[in-house]
Enzyme design. Structure first.
Site, PDB file in Angstrom:
ATOM      1  N   HIS A 180      24.123   5.214  -0.712  1.00  0.00           N
ATOM      2  CA  HIS A 180      24.285   5.403  -2.160  1.00  0.00           C
ATOM      3  C   HIS A 180      25.677   5.944  -2.513  1.00  0.00           C
ATOM      4  O   HIS A 180      26.363   5.406  -3.374  1.00  0.00           O
ATOM      5  CB  HIS A 180      23.235   6.372  -2.707  1.00  0.00           C
ATOM      6  N   ASP A 212      33.167  13.829 -25.202  1.00  0.00           N
ATOM      7  CA  ASP A 212      31.869  13.624 -24.575  1.00  0.00           C
ATOM      8  C   ASP A 212      31.223  12.331 -25.055  1.00  0.00           C
ATOM      9  O   ASP A 212      31.063  12.124 -26.255  1.00  0.00           O
ATOM     10  CB  ASP A 212      30.995  14.838 -24.960  1.00  0.00           C
ATOM     11  N   ARG A 215      18.834  19.084  -9.996  1.00  0.00           N
ATOM     12  CA  ARG A 215      18.787  17.660  -9.682  1.00  0.00           C
ATOM     13  C   ARG A 215      19.834  16.954 -10.519  1.00  0.00           C
ATOM     14  O   ARG A 215      19.778  16.975 -11.752  1.00  0.00           O
ATOM     15  CB  ARG A 215      17.399  17.091 -10.021  1.00  0.00           C
ATOM     16  N   LEU A 258      23.206   1.027  -6.993  1.00  0.00           N
ATOM     17  CA  LEU A 258      24.011  -0.033  -7.619  1.00  0.00           C
ATOM     18  C   LEU A 258      23.348  -0.586  -8.877  1.00  0.00           C
ATOM     19  O   LEU A 258      23.955  -1.352  -9.619  1.00  0.00           O
ATOM     20  CB  LEU A 258      24.267  -1.156  -6.613  1.00  0.00           C
ATOM     21  N   SER A 270       0.828  -1.216   0.000  1.00  0.00           N
ATOM     22  CA  SER A 270       0.000   0.000   0.000  1.00  0.00           C
ATOM     23  C   SER A 270       0.858   1.259   0.000  1.00  0.00           C
ATOM     24  O   SER A 270       0.331   2.369  -0.042  1.00  0.00           O
ATOM     25  CB  SER A 270      -0.880  -0.004   1.257  1.00  0.00           C
ATOM     26  N   ARG A 292      32.999  13.370 -10.015  1.00  0.00           N
ATOM     27  CA  ARG A 292      33.886  14.340 -10.676  1.00  0.00           C
ATOM     28  C   ARG A 292      35.324  14.062 -10.219  1.00  0.00           C
ATOM     29  O   ARG A 292      35.666  14.300  -9.062  1.00  0.00           O
ATOM     30  CB  ARG A 292      33.448  15.757 -10.275  1.00  0.00           C
TER      31      ARG A 292
HETATM   32  N1  NDP Z   1       9.662   5.880  -0.981  1.00  0.00           N
HETATM   33  C1  NDP Z   1      10.853   5.957  -1.564  1.00  0.00           C
HETATM   34  O1  NDP Z   1      11.068   6.710  -2.513  1.00  0.00           O
HETATM   35  C2  NDP Z   1      11.978   5.128  -1.053  1.00  0.00           C
HETATM   36  C3  NDP Z   1      11.809   4.273   0.026  1.00  0.00           C
HETATM   37  N2  NDP Z   1      12.846   3.487   0.429  1.00  0.00           N
HETATM   38  C4  NDP Z   1      12.676   2.560   1.545  1.00  0.00           C
HETATM   39  O2  NDP Z   1      11.642   1.656   1.245  1.00  0.00           O
HETATM   40  C5  NDP Z   1      10.921   1.291   2.401  1.00  0.00           C
HETATM   41  C6  NDP Z   1       9.454   1.627   2.216  1.00  0.00           C
HETATM   42  O3  NDP Z   1       9.345   3.017   1.969  1.00  0.00           O
HETATM   43  P1  NDP Z   1       7.966   3.745   1.693  1.00  0.00           P
HETATM   44  O4  NDP Z   1       7.140   2.952   0.752  1.00  0.00           O
HETATM   45  O5  NDP Z   1       8.271   5.127   1.368  1.00  0.00           O
HETATM   46  O6  NDP Z   1       7.296   3.685   3.129  1.00  0.00           O
HETATM   47  P2  NDP Z   1       5.803   3.936   3.570  1.00  0.00           P
HETATM   48  O7  NDP Z   1       5.828   4.861   4.730  1.00  0.00           O
HETATM   49  O8  NDP Z   1       4.918   4.286   2.423  1.00  0.00           O
HETATM   50  O9  NDP Z   1       5.411   2.508   4.155  1.00  0.00           O
HETATM   51  C7  NDP Z   1       5.083   1.379   3.355  1.00  0.00           C
HETATM   52  C8  NDP Z   1       3.915   0.661   3.980  1.00  0.00           C
HETATM   53  O10 NDP Z   1       4.311   0.147   5.246  1.00  0.00           O
HETATM   54  C9  NDP Z   1       3.252   0.243   6.172  1.00  0.00           C
HETATM   55  N3  NDP Z   1       3.710   1.068   7.310  1.00  0.00           N
HETATM   56  C10 NDP Z   1       4.032   2.362   7.326  1.00  0.00           C
HETATM   57  N4  NDP Z   1       4.439   2.749   8.535  1.00  0.00           N
HETATM   58  C11 NDP Z   1       4.374   1.664   9.315  1.00  0.00           C
HETATM   59  C12 NDP Z   1       4.662   1.405  10.673  1.00  0.00           C
HETATM   60  N5  NDP Z   1       5.121   2.362  11.477  1.00  0.00           N
HETATM   61  N6  NDP Z   1       4.489   0.172  11.145  1.00  0.00           N
HETATM   62  C13 NDP Z   1       4.050  -0.805  10.335  1.00  0.00           C
HETATM   63  N7  NDP Z   1       3.753  -0.612   9.050  1.00  0.00           N
HETATM   64  C14 NDP Z   1       3.915   0.586   8.538  1.00  0.00           C
HETATM   65  C15 NDP Z   1       2.105   0.909   5.457  1.00  0.00           C
HETATM   66  O11 NDP Z   1       1.248  -0.116   5.015  1.00  0.00           O
HETATM   67  P3  NDP Z   1      -0.026  -0.608   5.830  1.00  0.00           P
HETATM   68  O12 NDP Z   1      -0.373   0.389   6.852  1.00  0.00           O
HETATM   69  O13 NDP Z   1      -1.076  -0.782   4.773  1.00  0.00           O
HETATM   70  O14 NDP Z   1       0.399  -1.904   6.379  1.00  0.00           O
HETATM   71  C16 NDP Z   1       2.728   1.558   4.255  1.00  0.00           C
HETATM   72  O15 NDP Z   1       1.868   1.618   3.172  1.00  0.00           O
HETATM   73  C17 NDP Z   1      11.579   2.053   3.536  1.00  0.00           C
HETATM   74  O16 NDP Z   1      12.535   1.225   4.116  1.00  0.00           O
HETATM   75  C18 NDP Z   1      12.244   3.219   2.832  1.00  0.00           C
HETATM   76  O17 NDP Z   1      13.344   3.710   3.533  1.00  0.00           O
HETATM   77  C19 NDP Z   1      14.052   3.484  -0.219  1.00  0.00           C
HETATM   78  C20 NDP Z   1      14.285   4.292  -1.293  1.00  0.00           C
HETATM   79  C21 NDP Z   1      13.281   5.210  -1.779  1.00  0.00           C
HETATM   80  O1  LIG Z   2      16.987   6.343  -1.599  1.00  0.00           O
HETATM   81  C1  LIG Z   2      16.587   7.448  -1.887  1.00  0.00           C
HETATM   82  O2  LIG Z   2      16.781   7.892  -3.142  1.00  0.00           O
HETATM   83  C2  LIG Z   2      15.983   8.935  -3.664  1.00  0.00           C
HETATM   84  C3  LIG Z   2      16.704   9.418  -4.923  1.00  0.00           C
HETATM   85  O3  LIG Z   2      16.796   8.392  -5.846  1.00  0.00           O
HETATM   86  P1  LIG Z   2      17.125   8.747  -7.374  1.00  0.00           P
HETATM   87  O4  LIG Z   2      17.266   7.430  -8.013  1.00  0.00           O
HETATM   88  O5  LIG Z   2      15.976   9.551  -7.890  1.00  0.00           O
HETATM   89  O6  LIG Z   2      18.376   9.545  -7.376  1.00  0.00           O
HETATM   90  C4  LIG Z   2      15.816  10.052  -2.683  1.00  0.00           C
HETATM   91  O7  LIG Z   2      14.888  10.988  -3.177  1.00  0.00           O
HETATM   92  C5  LIG Z   2      15.275   9.475  -1.380  1.00  0.00           C
HETATM   93  O8  LIG Z   2      15.263  10.495  -0.393  1.00  0.00           O
HETATM   94  C6  LIG Z   2      16.140   8.366  -0.863  1.00  0.00           C
HETATM   95  O9  LIG Z   2      15.475   7.691   0.203  1.00  0.00           O
END
Ligand code: NDP
Ligand SMILES: O=C1O[C@H](COP(=O)(O)O)[C@@H](O)[C@H](O)[C@H]1O
Length: 526
Positions: free
Chosen positions: A285, A433, A376, A225, A49, A381
């Site tokens: 990263h 380039d 962005r 990666l 979700s 470099r």
């Molecule tokens: N969003 C992004 O762009 C990025 C995210 N990440 C990592 O990916 C993972 C997921 O991120 P993201 O999707 O943004 O997170 P979300 O906050 O959207 O959480 C994902 C789902 O987890 C459940 N959730 C949220 N908070 C809690 C809680 N406190 N306890 C239990 N369940 C919870 C919810 O589902 P429900 O309530 O339906 O169970 C929610 O839809 C994280 O580890 C984040 O650091 C990494 C890179 C980029």
């Molecule tokens: O892991 C993360 O990466 C995004 C940036 O990813 P990019 O592939 O668009 O460079 C960043 O926005 C986010 O804060 C971080 O959790």
């Protein structure tokens, strides 16, 4: 172009069914398991979700499906989360994020609809067995419907969840949802960063997961990666004679690894405020990129050989000197109601690292990351030293630089001095380039997540973080992070849309970086 199955760069028009998920690229040097894979594949997205699932995980799965890597006769996808929604509700949530380039809208919607039909949603908690038993039942039914022989099926669990729930979720998977035996089948777990908040918490998490799963089952994903130009680094360094003799302290003055975003925390303020820019970007990263830039040549391209060398670099990094750190926080950051009003969390940081080894002694590695800046981009470099005995007096125009633009507009270019065309004998800065959009016009560069998910299915751990790598990475940053958490180091305010704090540019100059004036690289347009 190579056949679609062996290449992860795909031609813009390709939609070829691939019957095998095995990697054949660079296969001779690789160390992949050798049993035949015949069973069906279940991909389970936990936290379905959430933000990551809808923006990255499902779109990556869709792209793999569209290119024939996830054949519908073998694959089923499950979403799992607490939110009570139907299969169709989940499908509608993600539909708008499934995009593809250059395809007719009818072709597109046909693929989207078929893909969405592969997805089933199961609702349940992350802490008790009931939901996971139900999930297991659904997966098993799917496996039986595909006539998968017991023990041959493959289960990939993708934890798109906050790290706080990893321990209980992994315990539930281990207790209720493992592939029943191992007749060629497997169970793999993909965990998202951040893996912990400091050395202790990361080690605790690693030990916990280590009790439940073997290291080859764990895929710690760092999506940098999976970026094309990050994956190109080892080829560039070790397959080109040009670079071999130059890539060291005798020739290189300093190296910057930079991440800039032109937007703030945007709906993720609560998460971000707990972690900050160092845990969000730099410790993972940028440090992973540093490893690939700085490591020695591995014995071979087997994943373990590569990861061995990465660990060595990390272990050679000296403790961070706080004088070589600049922290910033953009003005307005604390206006977000999910962020504490007296937050000390940095949204910008420049940190200088020094690698204590024969190749890099004395070369600063400047890691810089910031949110809400004026542009962005992510780039590496490499700035070379001045030419000794400068007979053309061209020093003032700037040094040689080799820039690898990770995004956007993937490119690599060398800034070099040439004779200014014309009758006069004067010099000018120019570039060699290689811009990908121009050079590889027929190719779509895959999204990082797409590539990495494919690796997890193929059992290739090269582009994932090993436990000892993670430990070494936290060892570098934990003292600094604790000093920030304790309020000993404070971020300076900067204006959103700016370059970040002026102090960061001063630190850059102090570290030996010489700014080139009057030269700007312009990405070529077609
Ligand atoms: N969003 C992004 O762009 C990025 C995210 N990440 C990592 O990916 C993972 C997921 O991120 P993201 O999707 O943004 O997170 P979300 O906050 O959207 O959480 C994902 C789902 O987890 C459940 N959730 C949220 N908070 C809690 C809680 N406190 N306890 C239990 N369940 C919870 C919810 O589902 P429900 O309530 O339906 O169970 C929610 O839809 C994280 O580890 C984040 O650091 C990494 C890179 C980029
Ligand atoms: O892991 C993360 O990466 C995004 C940036 O990813 P990019 O592939 O668009 O460079 C960043 O926005 C986010 O804060 C971080 O959790």
């Amino acid at each position: 172009m190579e056949s679609g199955r062996t290449s992860s760069i795909v031609s813009k028009d390709s939609f070829t069914e691939r019957s095998s998920l095995r990697s054949e690229s660079f296969s001779e040097g690789r160390d992949l398991e050798s049993f035949p894979e015949t069973g069906c594949l279940s991909i389970i997205v936990l936290g379905a979700s959430g933000d990551l699932a809808k923006k990255k995980t499902f779109p990556a799965l869709f792209n793999l499906y569209r290119q024939g890597f996830l054949p519908s006769e073998e694959v089923h996808i499950f979403g799992y989360a607490r939110t009570k929604i139907s299969d169709d509700d989940l499908r509608e949530r993600i539909r708008g994020y499934l995009t593809e380039a250059k395809e007719t809208s009818s072709g597109h919607s046909k693929h989207v609809s078929k893909f969405l039909q592969l997805i089933k949603y199961v609702s349940g908690s992350y802490t008790d067995g009931e939901g996971f038993q139900l999930l297991d039942k659904e997966i098993s039914e799917h496996e039986i419907s595909k006539n998968s022989q017991e023990g041959t099926s493959r289960r990939l669990f993708y934890l798109a969840l906050p790290p706080s729930v990893y321990p209980s979720v992994c315990k539930m998977i281990r207790s209720y949802c493992m592939n029943k035996s191992d007749l060629g089948g497997w169970t793999r777990i993909v965990v998202e960063k951040p893996f912990g908040k400091d050395l202790n918490s990361a080690e605790k998490l690693s030990s916990h997961l280590g009790e439940l799963f073997d290291e080859p089952q764990l895929y710690r994903i760092d999506h940098y990666l999976g970026k094309e130009l990050v994956q190109n680094l080892l080829v560039l360094r070790f397959a080109n004679r040009f670079f071999l003799p130059l890539w060291n302290r005798d020739n290189i003055s300093n190296i910057q690894i930079v991440f800039r975003e032109d937007f703030g925390t945007e709906g993720r303020g609560g998460y971000f405020d707990e972690y900050g820019i160092i845990r969000d970007i730099i410790q993972n990263h940028l440090l992973q990129v540093l490893c690939l830039v700085a490591m020695e040549k591995p014995v071979s391209i087997k994943p373990e050989h590569i990861r061995d060398e990465k660990v060595k670099v990390l272990q050679s990094v000296l403790p961070i000197s706080f004088d070589e750190v600049v922290l910033g926080q953009y003005e307005g950051y604390t206006d977000d109601p999910t962020v504490s009003s007296d937050s000390n969390t940095p949204t910008f940081a420049t940190v200088v690292l020094h690698i204590h080894n024969e190749r890099w002694e004395g070369v600063p590695f400047i890691l810089k990351a910031g949110k809400a800046l004026n542009s962005r981009k992510a780039e590496i470099r490499v700035q070379f030293k001045d030419v000794p005995g400068d007979i053309f007096k061209c020093k003032k125009q700037g040094r040689n630089e080799f820039v690898i633009r990770l995004q956007p507009s993937e490119a690599m270019y060398m800034k070099l001095t040439v004779k200014k065309p014309g009758l006069d004998m004067s010099t000018i800065q120019s570039e060699l380039d290689l811009s990908y959009s121009q050079r590889y016009q027929d190719i779509i560069i895959p999204e990082a997540y797409e590539r990495l998910i494919l690796d997890t299915i193929r059992g290739d751990q090269q582009h994932f973080v090993r436990r000892d790598e993670l430990r070494a990475a936290w060892e570098i940053f934990t003292p600094l992070l604790h000093a920030i958490d304790d309020g000993g180091l404070k971020p300076v305010p900067y204006k959103p849309g700016s370059r970040g704090p002026a102090e960061a540019d001063e630190l850059l100059a102090k570290s030996g970086y010489v700014q080139t004036h009057g030269y700007v690289w312009i990405p070529p347009t077609l």
